[in-house]
Enzyme design. Structure first.
Site, PDB file in Angstrom:
ATOM      1  N   SER A  95      24.341  41.166  37.626  1.00 19.81           N
ATOM      2  CA  SER A  95      23.205  40.267  37.422  1.00 19.81           C
ATOM      3  C   SER A  95      22.569  39.784  38.722  1.00 19.81           C
ATOM      4  O   SER A  95      21.454  39.280  38.714  1.00 19.81           O
ATOM      5  CB  SER A  95      23.615  39.059  36.575  1.00 19.81           C
ATOM      6  OG  SER A  95      24.426  38.171  37.300  1.00 19.81           O
ATOM      7  N   LYS A  99      24.761  32.745  40.269  1.00 19.03           N
ATOM      8  CA  LYS A  99      23.326  32.818  39.981  1.00 19.03           C
ATOM      9  C   LYS A  99      22.569  32.010  41.026  1.00 19.03           C
ATOM     10  O   LYS A  99      23.140  31.224  41.768  1.00 19.03           O
ATOM     11  CB  LYS A  99      23.001  32.227  38.598  1.00 19.03           C
ATOM     12  CG  LYS A  99      23.690  32.905  37.425  1.00 19.03           C
ATOM     13  CD  LYS A  99      23.039  34.214  37.068  1.00 19.03           C
ATOM     14  CE  LYS A  99      23.650  34.840  35.838  1.00 19.03           C
ATOM     15  NZ  LYS A  99      24.905  35.528  36.058  1.00 19.03           N
TER      16      LYS A  99
END
Length: 157
Positions: free
Chosen positions: A61, A100
């Site tokens: 990701s 993230k």
């Protein structure tokens, strides 16, 4: 989701010789034969040793721009730094670690992946998401297989 495994590390100096000559990424130029002073990677990667951890990325990701953090990369995570918008952070989402980018959209904070194939996570409070630390460095292996042989992982509960 891109997860992280926290690693045990030895906190002894790791010394390398620093080359004072900059290495261009464009056209080659003659390099000096001079060697610089030894540098300690622990001082660079772990400036706050009691608050800094290494973790291995598990997932894709964050492999898009601008961070390009690949699966298997090592992250240096400083838990003493205050997370700010734009920082790459390690957070616990419903008890599971993820890495993230922290963003703010309006009055809402989000954990945003750099890979557009993955979805962002809305931060809905401290019970849902707890930012654990700020990623300060990424160590990426260019020859597969060597890093895994020298760094062992264990999951923190």
């Amino acid at each position: 989701m891109c997860t992280v495994d926290i690693l045990q590390i030895i906190r002894e100096p790791v010394w390398f010789i620093e080359c004072e000559t900059l290495i261009p990424a464009g056209f080659p130029s003659p390099a000096e034969d001079e060697r610089g002073q030894p540098i300690d990677l622990n001082k660079i990667l772990l400036p706050h040793p009691t608050h800094t951890y290494l973790a291995r990325v598990n997932g894709l990701s964050m492999d898009g721009p601008p961070s390009h953090i690949p699966d298997g990369a090592l992250l240096a995570i400083d838990c003493s730094l205050k997370p700010q918008v734009g920082h790459i952070v390690v957070a616990a989402v419903d008890g599971e670690f993820t890495v993230k980018r922290l963003e703010k959209r309006g009055s809402t904070y989000w954990l945003v992946p750099d890979n557009p194939a993955h979805t962002a996570i809305e931060v809905r409070g401290k019970d849902h998401v707890k930012v654990w630390g700020v990623v300060t460095h990424v160590v990426t292996e260019m020859i597969n297989g060597q890093l895994n042989h020298h760094v062992r992982t264990r999951r923190l509960q």
